[in-house]
Design a protein around this motif. Sequence first.
Motif: not given
Lengths: 397, 397
Positions: B144-168
């Motif tokens: 039943d799971l359509a997908g997972i959404g994740i928010g992170l406390p730093g800059p993220v390259e959305h297309t690849s889903g990778r943080p980019t130089s997150p300061p904290i």
Amino acid sequence: MSSFAASPAAVGGSSRAGDLFQLLRDGRPRTRAELAITTGLARSTVAARVDLLLASGLVAAVGEAASSGGRPPSRFAFNPGGRVVVAVDIGATHGVVALTDLACTVIDSHRRELDIAAGPRVVLDWVVAQTREILSANSRAFGDLAGIGIGLPGPVEHTSGRPTSPPIMPGWDGFDVAGFVREQLEVPVLVDNDVNIMALGEQATEWPEHDNLLFVKASTGIGAGIISSGRLQRGAVGAAGDLGHVRVPHAEEVVCRCGNTGCLEAVVGGPAIAAGLRDRGVPASTVRDVVELVRAGDPAAIAAVRQAGRDIGTVLATCVNLLNPSIIVIGGGLATAGEHLLAGIREVVYQRSLPLSTAQLRIVASRATDAAGVLGAAMMVIQSVLSADAVERLLSA
Amino acid sequence: MSSFAASPAAVGGSSRAGDLFQLLRDGRPRTRAELAITTGLARSTVAARVDLLLASGLVAAVGEAASSGGRPPSRFAFNPGGRVVVAVDIGATHGVVALTDLACTVIDSHRRELDIAAGPRVVLDWVVAQTREILSANSRAFGDLAGIGIGLPGPVEHTSGRPTSPPIMPGWDGFDVAGFVREQLEVPVLVDNDVNIMALGEQATEWPEHDNLLFVKASTGIGAGIISSGRLQRGAVGAAGDLGHVRVPHAEEVVCRCGNTGCLEAVVGGPAIAAGLRDRGVPASTVRDVVELVRAGDPAAIAAVRQAGRDIGTVLATCVNLLNPSIIVIGGGLATAGEHLLAGIREVVYQRSLPLSTAQLRIVASRATDAAGVLGAAMMVIQSVLSADAVERLLSA
């Protein structure tokens, strides 16, 4: 992976002729068999859709593929000459009416001096007359006209095609520009402000690989056109991109024509730079004077334009942090003064914006220059009339 | 009028089941006959499409229409409970995992303290375990799971889903967050930074009528999420909305953690306000301390928060001229200090921005508050998996 996952071949899942056309817009010729394989549609469906597109003139047969025996199959491709667009760029003191094809190539163009203050009826009557004339002079039937795009030197509510409180356009406030022209010519008419269409023209013709582009016009006034996620962003009431009245730090005593103080335009607009030069004994009053002084090597003019670049850069540093564009394109009269303006802009933007945002940022001079407005007015119409939905409606009409 | 002209009934021209589903997403029940009339499709085509949608669980029969004789016809509508989404909001010191339906309604939610500096494997292993647990606790099958959404406390390259130089976020730079989770759970995983998802959650659940919304998080740091033309704008490398390091005029001597001087965050971030209060003999060190002092009526704290509002307003005035939003929503810890922050912001924005841009502009406090992140993470997944193309792929799989 779930079947929910994204796939780049989304367009192939659709069976509308409008969607088939989007596939062909890349200009690459394809046979009916190739189209059937790419889209997954039945060959009979593809054949029917191609016939519709051929009849519309939007697609044409362009030679034959190699045969594996028997009659060689035809190839089909987008036919940019199938329809034409009239692109209109109206400034404070000039007007340009151009004829383009659907690939945004200018076929013909007429420019004349005009006074925007003569009011909408006088100016738009000229646009209507010029539209008929340019079609006739280029032997195109009126039925070939896909639409008219018009750029105006003030804020425009794009959805209604009406100027909203334009400061230098007396008589135009709230006038139904799109309706007035459409009533006489009965084709789609799209209207936007000049900086927005310049951004669109510059991006579409010179930087199509940049989906996040900021175009800045630096001339008598200062304005910006914003392209984010590949789309021109107009804001809630069409007022987006107004950089001219952002406050710059060191100029809080300067009064702007807007009634506020310290506005960017009141500091770095052409008349402001010229006034600064006059104070130093250098005669100048217009953007053109300033540019000529810079070209002649006048040190005061060069220093003034470089400082204007720094002041614009202060505001653009904020824009870069906010919008994260991959390219900033500087156009307008002041941008023709050589590298001095850009050097000042780069100096401050690279110092003040975040490293992550500037790592791949380019800051360049306009390539489309004087043609940006006309190219953007044409592109605004082309994007609208060649969308899958618009083509679908055309074909099913 | 040419048949090129725009029509609001564009979706009706399409024959894909994915497009039929878009029509039903408004939640209004319709019979097959009503769907045939609205779309112009043959009734047999509509019946086949509806069967596919029923089988997928995305659409359900919801009662019967009045009959004109004979068996009454069934009505069909979007079925938000047909699938579920796991929404994850990771902060510097906490994590929330929530289960929502496809209408972004939260079914269940778990929150715990965690240390982002423990690194991506530790944190994401918890996310994976918690996902299985929350599905099981709510008797939902994994399918039943359509997908997972994740928010992170730093800059993220959305297309690849990778943080980019997150300061904290030590250890997270460049880590394939989406891939790591997808490898274990085999569903679509979408990742973005916390302020972007807060903007999305706030807009989708509280202000859906605003297509041009600016969300500002004012807390320890200062950031913004931008929605223009109804879409979240991430910029070229996912760094859009970084207001924290815009320079404010009167603070050029203040050194920021980014290495520059005079940054907004170094002046109005929670720690900066607290430090200013300590200088005046008022004990405070965190955003929470400042908020409690304001609520207790401490005059120095009230004045400091009001001034922070003015400083944020100076930067937002530029944002308003640039983006022309119809609403600015202020969230984050500082926004819970009552009207003082907003009053300071309004004071400067309405003074400094252009009248055309502020005529209809609203500046309000967040309504979604603490839930904004989770709601946005869910909405990010819902928008992706319920698009016409995604549904079409699901149905034809």
